[in-house]
Design a protein around this motif. Structure first.
Motif, mmCIF file in Angstrom:
data_model
loop_
_atom_site.group_PDB
_atom_site.id
_atom_site.type_symbol
_atom_site.label_atom_id
_atom_site.label_comp_id
_atom_site.label_asym_id
_atom_site.label_seq_id
_atom_site.Cartn_x
_atom_site.Cartn_y
_atom_site.Cartn_z
ATOM 1 N N PRO A 1 -13.321 41.807 39.419
ATOM 2 C CA PRO A 1 -14.618 42.446 39.649
ATOM 3 C C PRO A 1 -15.118 43.168 38.405
ATOM 4 C CG PRO A 1 -13.172 42.824 41.523
ATOM 5 C CD PRO A 1 -12.335 42.164 40.463
ATOM 6 N N ALA A 2 -16.404 43.083 38.171
ATOM 7 C CA ALA A 2 -17.001 43.694 36.979
ATOM 8 C C ALA A 2 -16.870 45.215 37.035
ATOM 9 C CB ALA A 2 -18.467 43.297 36.882
ATOM 10 N N PHE A 3 -16.845 45.816 35.861
ATOM 11 C CA PHE A 3 -16.837 47.270 35.786
ATOM 12 C C PHE A 3 -17.718 47.736 34.653
ATOM 13 C CE2 PHE A 3 -13.489 46.197 32.785
ATOM 14 C CZ PHE A 3 -13.544 47.186 31.816
ATOM 15 N N GLU A 4 -18.157 48.973 34.747
ATOM 16 C CA GLU A 4 -18.984 49.589 33.723
ATOM 17 C C GLU A 4 -18.186 50.657 32.991
ATOM 18 O OE1 GLU A 4 -22.302 51.117 35.832
ATOM 19 O OE2 GLU A 4 -23.278 49.154 36.076
ATOM 20 N N PRO A 5 -18.606 51.033 31.794
ATOM 21 C CA PRO A 5 -17.906 52.107 31.086
ATOM 22 C C PRO A 5 -17.829 53.375 31.926
ATOM 23 C CG PRO A 5 -19.515 51.060 29.651
ATOM 24 C CD PRO A 5 -19.747 50.506 31.018
ATOM 25 N N GLY A 6 -16.662 54.010 31.928
ATOM 26 C CA GLY A 6 -16.456 55.207 32.723
ATOM 27 C C GLY A 6 -15.786 54.939 34.060
ATOM 28 N N SER A 7 -15.624 53.654 34.412
ATOM 29 C CA SER A 7 -15.029 53.301 35.702
ATOM 30 C C SER A 7 -13.535 53.577 35.729
ATOM 31 C CB SER A 7 -15.265 51.822 36.012
ATOM 32 O OG SER A 7 -16.630 51.534 36.156
ATOM 33 N N HIS A 8 -13.014 53.757 36.949
ATOM 34 C CA HIS A 8 -11.577 53.886 37.137
ATOM 35 C C HIS A 8 -11.152 53.024 38.324
ATOM 36 C CE1 HIS A 8 -12.919 56.850 40.190
ATOM 37 N NE2 HIS A 8 -11.812 56.489 40.833
ATOM 38 N N VAL A 9 -9.859 52.796 38.443
ATOM 39 C CA VAL A 9 -9.298 52.079 39.587
ATOM 40 C C VAL A 9 -8.254 52.965 40.255
ATOM 41 C CG1 VAL A 9 -9.716 49.752 38.706
ATOM 42 C CG2 VAL A 9 -7.585 50.929 38.114
ATOM 43 N N VAL B 1 -1.221 57.216 45.705
ATOM 44 C CA VAL B 1 -2.331 56.567 45.015
ATOM 45 C C VAL B 1 -2.701 57.412 43.803
ATOM 46 C CG1 VAL B 1 -4.696 55.708 45.202
ATOM 47 C CG2 VAL B 1 -3.184 55.614 47.194
ATOM 48 N N ARG B 2 -2.881 56.753 42.673
ATOM 49 C CA ARG B 2 -3.291 57.456 41.463
ATOM 50 C C ARG B 2 -4.499 56.743 40.851
ATOM 51 N NH1 ARG B 2 -0.602 60.487 43.633
ATOM 52 N NH2 ARG B 2 1.232 61.639 42.909
ATOM 53 N N GLN B 3 -5.341 57.519 40.173
ATOM 54 C CA GLN B 3 -6.538 56.978 39.560
ATOM 55 C C GLN B 3 -6.358 56.898 38.047
ATOM 56 O OE1 GLN B 3 -6.748 59.718 41.848
ATOM 57 N NE2 GLN B 3 -6.944 58.123 43.405
ATOM 58 N N TYR B 4 -6.758 55.754 37.474
ATOM 59 C CA TYR B 4 -6.667 55.572 36.028
ATOM 60 C C TYR B 4 -7.951 54.948 35.504
ATOM 61 C CZ TYR B 4 -1.758 56.543 36.838
ATOM 62 O OH TYR B 4 -0.579 57.144 37.223
ATOM 63 N N SER B 5 -8.462 55.500 34.417
ATOM 64 C CA SER B 5 -9.681 54.970 33.803
ATOM 65 C C SER B 5 -9.409 53.618 33.162
ATOM 66 C CB SER B 5 -10.203 55.940 32.740
ATOM 67 O OG SER B 5 -10.576 57.167 33.315
ATOM 68 N N LEU B 6 -10.409 52.744 33.218
ATOM 69 C CA LEU B 6 -10.322 51.457 32.550
ATOM 70 C C LEU B 6 -10.774 51.640 31.105
ATOM 71 C CD1 LEU B 6 -11.778 49.190 35.370
ATOM 72 C CD2 LEU B 6 -9.382 49.403 34.679
ATOM 73 N N CYS B 7 -9.872 51.353 30.175
ATOM 74 C CA CYS B 7 -10.186 51.599 28.765
ATOM 75 C C CYS B 7 -10.412 50.306 27.986
ATOM 76 C CB CYS B 7 -9.087 52.425 28.106
ATOM 77 S SG CYS B 7 -7.419 51.770 28.242
ATOM 78 N N GLY B 8 -10.439 49.166 28.692
ATOM 79 C CA GLY B 8 -10.690 47.904 28.026
ATOM 80 C C GLY B 8 -12.176 47.623 27.871
ATOM 81 N N ALA C 1 -16.888 43.724 29.003
ATOM 82 C CA ALA C 1 -17.327 42.339 28.901
ATOM 83 C C ALA C 1 -16.188 41.359 29.169
ATOM 84 C CB ALA C 1 -17.925 42.072 27.521
ATOM 85 N N ASP C 2 -14.958 41.826 29.134
ATOM 86 C CA ASP C 2 -13.791 40.980 29.371
ATOM 87 C C ASP C 2 -13.308 41.194 30.801
ATOM 88 O OD1 ASP C 2 -11.479 39.523 29.409
ATOM 89 O OD2 ASP C 2 -10.419 40.728 27.915
ATOM 90 N N ARG C 3 -13.704 40.313 31.699
ATOM 91 C CA ARG C 3 -13.333 40.444 33.101
ATOM 92 C C ARG C 3 -12.022 39.734 33.421
ATOM 93 N NH1 ARG C 3 -18.079 38.544 36.755
ATOM 94 N NH2 ARG C 3 -16.462 39.032 38.309
ATOM 95 N N SER C 4 -11.333 39.250 32.422
ATOM 96 C CA SER C 4 -10.073 38.562 32.678
ATOM 97 C C SER C 4 -8.937 39.538 32.942
ATOM 98 C CB SER C 4 -9.702 37.662 31.490
ATOM 99 O OG SER C 4 -9.336 38.447 30.355
ATOM 100 N N ALA D 1 -10.788 47.786 43.540
ATOM 101 C CA ALA D 1 -11.905 47.415 42.679
ATOM 102 C C ALA D 1 -12.397 48.672 41.958
ATOM 103 C CB ALA D 1 -13.030 46.809 43.499
ATOM 104 N N PRO D 2 -12.996 48.527 40.792
ATOM 105 C CA PRO D 2 -13.429 49.694 40.021
ATOM 106 C C PRO D 2 -14.506 50.504 40.742
ATOM 107 C CG PRO D 2 -13.368 47.728 38.656
ATOM 108 C CD PRO D 2 -13.205 47.272 40.056
#
Length: 325
Positions: A36-44, A53-60, A63-66, A99-100
């Motif tokens: 699933p797509a994500f925007e800057p600032g998103s976490h999972v 359950v723990r929350q972690y920011s997506l730092c990748g 544009a790379d949804r792989s 999902a983010p």
């Protein structure tokens, strides 16, 4: 009712250690090529083996949804989630991941953007910096750490961000130190500031941006706010159908709602993720979260930590349920 929350079982495809006792994990779906797509600032939300359950920011790169990339700092005084990641997660492991979600969005605008990161607080801001860098938008990334030796993701940052947009500040290097109050004393026209880091860093920037216009300073906190020592008072929650739920002084609103048989999703349960966020229609809430903006506090409520004076009429129509993806 809100859209169902997606829970995916993702495979760990790569790991590495970073300075500052940080563990970087890359996750892919075992069958689907795109996540699933994500925007800057998103976490999972990552579901640990014991149900936490723990929350972690997506730092990748959004544009790379792989793949999703997260970075976990070991916190010796934490609740055990970071230690589990460092000690138990390896390539080939599968982790349930949501999902983010994004409570820290990068707003569109033409004015300059200041990104202020303290230590592991670089994770959500790194994705923002990468997008702004690619778009050619005016921005500066200020990265504050104790020293180069303990600065996580520094090599990635220096490779990704043009040096004209990057400012590195190390406590043990007099020539790079920067006082945040001096940095933020003057606000460029239409500027926005985004910041994330440890509690002392967050408090310093909050003080330094008090004179900035409403809506121009944005933050994400990894730790709950420091609460005062005042005794907690009981209060009452009133649902849309008129049901009254008493909340004792030693019980959270979230626990009381669940005890009354109402399903309300939650993750962190300490006011930092926003999973249990709901609306309120009447009453005087006592906000103790670090998620809601000043505007949102006029009509939104985080029941895992926040309380109220007297009675609070909640709007729980936007409950989120989980499904597998």
């Amino acid at each position: 009712m809100a859209s169902p929350r997606i829970i995916m079982k993702l495979k760990v495809v790569a790991t590495r250690k970073e300075p500052g006792d940080v563990f970087v994990v890359e996750l892919k779906h075992p069958r689907k090529p795109l996540l699933p797509a994500f925007e800057p600032g998103s976490h999972v939300d990552v579901h640990l083996s014991d149900g936490r359950v723990r929350q972690y920011s997506l730092c990748g790169d959004p544009a790379d949804r792989s793949r999703y990339t997260i970075a976990v700092k070991r916190e010796p005084e934490g609740r055990g989630g970071s230690a589990w990641f460092h000690d138990a997660v390896c390539v080939g492991a599968e982790l349930p991941v949501s999902a983010p979600r994004n409570h820290f969005p990068l707003k569109q605008g033409n004015g300059p953007v200041l990104l202020l990161a303290g230590g592991i607080g670089i994770t959500p801001l790194l994705a923002m910096a990468g997008v702004l860098n690619r778009q050619g938008k005016p921005f500066e990334l200020h990265y504050f750490t104790r020293s180069r030796a303990v600065a996580p993701l520094l090599m990635v940052i220096e490779q990704l961000i043009d040096r004209n947009n990057l400012r590195l500040h190390f406590d043990d290097e007099a020539e790079t130190r920067q006082d945040v109050e001096a940095l933020l004393s003057t606000r460029p026209s239409d500027a926005q500031v985004y910041y994330c880091g440890p509690p002392g860093f967050m408090a310093a920037i909050a003080r330094a941006t008090e004179h900035w216009p409403e809506g121009s300073a944005h933050f994400e906190a990894f730790q709950p706010a420091i609460l005062d020592d005042a005794p907690q008072e009981p209060f009452t929650i009133i649902l849309r159908n008129g049901t009254e739920i008493p909340v004792p002084a030693n019980t959270s609103a979230l626990s009381a709602i669940r005890a009354a048989g109402v399903l309300l999703m939650a993750s962190c349960e300490n006011g930092v993720c926003g999973t249990c966020e709901c609306g309120f229609r009447e009453g005087q809430p006592i906000h103790r979260d670090v998620v809601l903006s000043r505007d949102a506090r006029s009509h939104r409520f985080i029941p895992c930590v926040s309380r109220a004076t007297g009675a609070l009429r909640l709007d729980l129509q936007n409950l989120a349920l989980a499904e597998r993806w």
